[in-house]
Write a protein that holds these residues in place. Structure first.
Motif, PDB file in Angstrom:
ATOM      1  N   SER A 125      -3.367  -7.712  -1.785  1.00  0.00           N
ATOM      2  CA  SER A 125      -4.577  -6.922  -0.584  1.00  0.00           C
ATOM      3  C   SER A 125      -4.010  -6.539   0.419  1.00  0.00           C
ATOM      4  N   ALA A 126      -4.501  -5.613   1.382  1.00  0.00           N
ATOM      5  CA  ALA A 126      -3.836  -5.038   2.248  1.00  0.00           C
ATOM      6  C   ALA A 126      -5.023  -5.040   3.357  1.00  0.00           C
ATOM      7  N   THR A 127      -4.710  -5.277   4.498  1.00  0.00           N
ATOM      8  CA  THR A 127      -5.930  -5.112   5.663  1.00  0.00           C
ATOM      9  C   THR A 127      -5.045  -4.657   6.894  1.00  0.00           C
ATOM     10  N   ASP A 128      -5.915  -4.273   7.909  1.00  0.00           N
ATOM     11  CA  ASP A 128      -5.551  -3.556   9.261  1.00  0.00           C
ATOM     12  C   ASP A 128      -5.628  -4.612  10.230  1.00  0.00           C
ATOM     13  N   ASP A 129      -5.239  -4.167  11.566  1.00  0.00           N
ATOM     14  CA  ASP A 129      -5.293  -5.269  12.673  1.00  0.00           C
ATOM     15  C   ASP A 129      -6.808  -5.796  12.931  1.00  0.00           C
ATOM     16  N   ALA A 130      -7.714  -5.015  12.492  1.00  0.00           N
ATOM     17  CA  ALA A 130      -8.957  -5.358  12.659  1.00  0.00           C
ATOM     18  C   ALA A 130      -9.644  -6.062  11.328  1.00  0.00           C
ATOM     19  N   GLY A 131      -8.783  -6.282  10.533  1.00  0.00           N
ATOM     20  CA  GLY A 131      -9.296  -7.006   9.225  1.00  0.00           C
ATOM     21  C   GLY A 131      -9.971  -6.217   8.366  1.00  0.00           C
ATOM     22  N   ARG A 132      -9.901  -4.878   8.530  1.00  0.00           N
ATOM     23  CA  ARG A 132     -10.755  -4.144   7.347  1.00  0.00           C
ATOM     24  C   ARG A 132      -9.956  -4.238   6.051  1.00  0.00           C
ATOM     25  N   LEU A 133     -10.507  -4.618   5.006  1.00  0.00           N
ATOM     26  CA  LEU A 133      -9.818  -4.268   3.480  1.00  0.00           C
ATOM     27  C   LEU A 133      -9.458  -2.709   3.286  1.00  0.00           C
ATOM     28  N   LEU A 134      -8.231  -2.676   3.391  1.00  0.00           N
ATOM     29  CA  LEU A 134      -7.626  -1.244   2.993  1.00  0.00           C
ATOM     30  C   LEU A 134      -7.344  -1.014   1.450  1.00  0.00           C
ATOM     31  N   ALA A 135      -7.039  -2.149   0.994  1.00  0.00           N
ATOM     32  CA  ALA A 135      -6.705  -2.060  -0.617  1.00  0.00           C
ATOM     33  C   ALA A 135      -6.605  -3.186  -1.139  1.00  0.00           C
ATOM     34  N   THR A 136      -6.919  -3.393  -2.556  1.00  0.00           N
ATOM     35  CA  THR A 136      -6.930  -4.566  -3.376  1.00  0.00           C
ATOM     36  C   THR A 136      -6.472  -4.051  -4.785  1.00  0.00           C
ATOM     37  N   GLY A 137      -5.890  -5.214  -5.282  1.00  0.00           N
ATOM     38  CA  GLY A 137      -5.389  -4.726  -6.786  1.00  0.00           C
ATOM     39  C   GLY A 137      -4.729  -6.148  -7.472  1.00  0.00           C
ATOM     40  N   GLU A 138      -4.204  -5.721  -8.419  1.00  0.00           N
ATOM     41  CA  GLU A 138      -3.418  -6.783  -9.116  1.00  0.00           C
ATOM     42  C   GLU A 138      -1.938  -6.069  -9.589  1.00  0.00           C
ATOM     43  N   VAL A 139      -0.847  -6.740  -9.760  1.00  0.00           N
ATOM     44  CA  VAL A 139       0.394  -6.287 -10.036  1.00  0.00           C
ATOM     45  C   VAL A 139       0.876  -7.398 -11.168  1.00  0.00           C
ATOM     46  N   ARG A 140       1.519  -7.039 -12.065  1.00  0.00           N
ATOM     47  CA  ARG A 140       2.075  -7.795 -13.071  1.00  0.00           C
ATOM     48  C   ARG A 140       3.725  -7.759 -12.918  1.00  0.00           C
ATOM     49  N   ARG A 141       4.417  -8.577 -13.050  1.00  0.00           N
ATOM     50  CA  ARG A 141       6.044  -8.533 -12.935  1.00  0.00           C
ATOM     51  C   ARG A 141       6.391  -9.449 -14.261  1.00  0.00           C
ATOM     52  N   ALA A 142       7.664  -8.811 -14.603  1.00  0.00           N
ATOM     53  CA  ALA A 142       8.262  -9.597 -15.869  1.00  0.00           C
ATOM     54  C   ALA A 142       9.515 -10.240 -15.312  1.00  0.00           C
ATOM     55  N   VAL A 143       9.940 -11.227 -15.699  1.00  0.00           N
ATOM     56  CA  VAL A 143      11.018 -11.869 -15.342  1.00  0.00           C
ATOM     57  C   VAL A 143      12.284 -11.273 -16.274  1.00  0.00           C
ATOM     58  N   VAL A 144      13.302 -10.717 -15.846  1.00  0.00           N
ATOM     59  CA  VAL A 144      14.095 -10.124 -16.811  1.00  0.00           C
ATOM     60  C   VAL A 144      15.681 -10.496 -16.525  1.00  0.00           C
ATOM     61  N   GLY A 148       5.905 -17.948 -17.312  1.00  0.00           N
ATOM     62  CA  GLY A 148       7.351 -18.242 -17.157  1.00  0.00           C
ATOM     63  C   GLY A 148       8.154 -16.951 -17.115  1.00  0.00           C
ATOM     64  N   ARG A 149       7.736 -16.028 -18.205  1.00  0.00           N
ATOM     65  CA  ARG A 149       7.983 -14.579 -18.049  1.00  0.00           C
ATOM     66  C   ARG A 149       7.252 -13.712 -17.476  1.00  0.00           C
ATOM     67  N   ARG A 150       5.952 -13.702 -17.952  1.00  0.00           N
ATOM     68  CA  ARG A 150       5.099 -12.990 -17.067  1.00  0.00           C
ATOM     69  C   ARG A 150       4.407 -13.558 -15.985  1.00  0.00           C
ATOM     70  N   ILE A 151       4.320 -12.754 -14.708  1.00  0.00           N
ATOM     71  CA  ILE A 151       3.653 -13.099 -13.767  1.00  0.00           C
ATOM     72  C   ILE A 151       2.572 -12.249 -13.016  1.00  0.00           C
ATOM     73  N   ASP A 152       1.459 -12.574 -12.970  1.00  0.00           N
ATOM     74  CA  ASP A 152       0.322 -11.818 -12.418  1.00  0.00           C
ATOM     75  C   ASP A 152      -0.256 -12.273 -11.043  1.00  0.00           C
ATOM     76  N   LEU A 153      -0.113 -11.148 -10.306  1.00  0.00           N
ATOM     77  CA  LEU A 153      -0.378 -11.257  -8.834  1.00  0.00           C
ATOM     78  C   LEU A 153      -1.633 -10.489  -8.386  1.00  0.00           C
ATOM     79  N   ILE A 154      -2.315 -11.248  -7.398  1.00  0.00           N
ATOM     80  CA  ILE A 154      -3.442 -10.403  -6.736  1.00  0.00           C
ATOM     81  C   ILE A 154      -2.659  -9.870  -5.422  1.00  0.00           C
TER      82      ILE A 154
END
Length: 120
Positions: A94-113, A86-92
Protein backbone atom coordinates in the motif's frame (compact mmCIF):
# COMPACT_ATOMS: atom_id res chain seq x y z
CA UNK A 1 5.15 -11.55 9.28
CA UNK A 2 8.06 -9.54 7.83
CA UNK A 3 7.25 -6.07 6.57
CA UNK A 4 8.94 -2.91 5.33
CA UNK A 5 8.20 0.81 5.14
CA UNK A 6 9.94 3.11 2.66
CA UNK A 7 9.39 6.81 1.95
CA UNK A 8 9.97 8.55 -1.37
CA UNK A 9 9.73 12.15 -2.58
CA UNK A 10 7.96 12.66 -5.91
CA UNK A 11 10.28 14.57 -8.27
CA UNK A 12 9.94 15.72 -11.87
CA UNK A 13 11.71 12.50 -12.93
CA UNK A 14 8.94 10.41 -11.30
CA UNK A 15 6.05 11.85 -13.30
CA UNK A 16 3.97 10.18 -15.97
CA UNK A 17 5.20 12.80 -18.44
CA UNK A 18 8.85 12.01 -17.68
CA UNK A 19 8.40 8.24 -17.84
CA UNK A 20 6.20 8.19 -20.93
CA UNK A 21 3.22 6.60 -19.21
CA UNK A 22 1.07 9.69 -19.73
CA UNK A 23 1.42 13.40 -20.25
CA UNK A 24 0.67 14.84 -16.82
CA UNK A 25 3.09 15.96 -14.11
CA UNK A 26 1.94 13.59 -11.36
CA UNK A 27 3.46 10.41 -9.95
CA UNK A 28 3.64 7.78 -12.70
CA UNK A 29 2.16 4.37 -12.03
CA UNK A 30 5.37 2.61 -13.21
CA UNK A 31 7.42 4.58 -10.66
CA UNK A 32 4.91 3.82 -7.90
CA UNK A 33 5.07 0.15 -8.84
CA UNK A 34 8.89 0.24 -8.69
CA UNK A 35 8.70 1.78 -5.21
CA UNK A 36 6.27 -0.93 -4.11
CA UNK A 37 8.61 -3.61 -5.43
CA UNK A 38 11.53 -1.99 -3.61
CA UNK A 39 9.57 -2.29 -0.37
CA UNK A 40 8.83 -5.96 -1.08
CA UNK A 41 12.55 -6.62 -1.56
CA UNK A 42 13.25 -5.20 1.88
CA UNK A 43 10.34 -7.11 3.43
CA UNK A 44 11.45 -10.51 2.11
CA UNK A 45 15.16 -10.11 2.80
CA UNK A 46 15.00 -11.93 6.14
CA UNK A 47 13.21 -14.90 4.52
CA UNK A 48 15.95 -15.64 1.99
CA UNK A 49 18.35 -18.29 3.19
CA UNK A 50 21.94 -17.81 2.05
CA UNK A 51 21.49 -14.42 0.31
CA UNK A 52 24.93 -14.74 -1.30
CA UNK A 53 23.48 -17.59 -3.39
CA UNK A 54 19.79 -16.68 -3.53
CA UNK A 55 17.66 -13.60 -4.17
CA UNK A 56 14.06 -12.88 -5.04
CA UNK A 57 12.48 -11.70 -8.28
CA UNK A 58 9.04 -10.27 -8.92
CA UNK A 59 6.74 -12.64 -10.79
CA UNK A 60 3.24 -11.14 -10.43
CA UNK A 61 1.84 -7.70 -9.66
CA UNK A 62 -1.66 -6.31 -9.21
CA UNK A 63 -1.73 -2.63 -8.31
CA UNK A 64 -4.61 -0.18 -8.06
CA UNK A 65 -3.29 3.39 -8.36
CA UNK A 66 -6.10 5.36 -6.72
CA UNK A 67 -4.97 8.97 -6.29
CA UNK A 68 -2.78 11.33 -8.34
CA UNK A 69 0.22 12.63 -6.38
CA UNK A 70 1.91 15.89 -7.41
CA UNK A 71 5.63 16.66 -7.52
CA UNK A 72 6.96 17.59 -4.08
CA UNK A 73 4.73 15.21 -2.11
CA UNK A 74 6.07 12.31 -0.08
CA UNK A 75 4.84 8.75 -0.63
CA UNK A 76 5.03 6.15 2.13
CA UNK A 77 5.09 2.58 0.83
CA UNK A 78 4.28 -0.38 3.07
CA UNK A 79 4.84 -4.04 2.16
CA UNK A 80 3.95 -7.00 4.34
CA UNK A 81 4.40 -10.70 3.69
CA UNK A 82 0.98 -12.33 3.53
CA UNK A 83 1.97 -15.90 2.65
CA UNK A 84 5.04 -17.93 1.78
CA UNK A 85 5.81 -21.51 0.84
CA UNK A 86 9.57 -21.03 0.95
CA UNK A 87 10.04 -20.37 -2.76
CA UNK A 88 6.95 -18.25 -3.45
CA UNK A 89 6.31 -15.17 -1.31
CA UNK A 90 3.05 -13.19 -1.57
CA UNK A 91 2.94 -9.64 -0.24
CA UNK A 92 0.34 -6.94 0.27
CA UNK A 93 1.48 -3.42 -0.62
CA UNK A 94 0.00 0.00 0.00
CA UNK A 95 1.04 3.60 -0.49
CA UNK A 96 -0.13 6.66 1.43
CA UNK A 97 0.72 10.34 1.47
CA UNK A 98 1.59 12.56 4.45
CA UNK A 99 -2.12 13.22 5.03
CA UNK A 100 -2.75 9.47 5.31
CA UNK A 101 -4.70 9.23 2.04
CA UNK A 102 -4.51 5.81 0.43
CA UNK A 103 -2.76 6.32 -2.92
CA UNK A 104 -2.46 2.71 -4.00
CA UNK A 105 -3.02 -0.84 -2.87
CA UNK A 106 -2.07 -4.16 -4.37
CA UNK A 107 -0.38 -7.52 -4.27
CA UNK A 108 3.10 -8.58 -5.35
CA UNK A 109 4.43 -12.11 -5.70
CA UNK A 110 8.15 -12.78 -5.50
CA UNK A 111 10.00 -16.03 -6.16
CA UNK A 112 13.22 -17.06 -4.47
CA UNK A 113 15.79 -17.98 -7.12
CA UNK A 114 19.42 -19.01 -7.38
CA UNK A 115 21.51 -15.99 -8.37
CA UNK A 116 23.83 -17.88 -10.75
CA UNK A 117 20.90 -18.61 -13.09
CA UNK A 118 20.77 -14.90 -13.97
CA UNK A 119 23.38 -12.89 -15.86
CA UNK A 120 25.35 -10.47 -13.71
Amino acid sequence: MPEANLTFLVTDQDTAAALGSGDVAVLATPRLLAWCEAATCVAVASLIEDPELRTSVGTRVALDHLVATPVGERVHVHAVVADSDGRRIDLIVSATDDAGRLLATGEVRRAVVVRERFPS
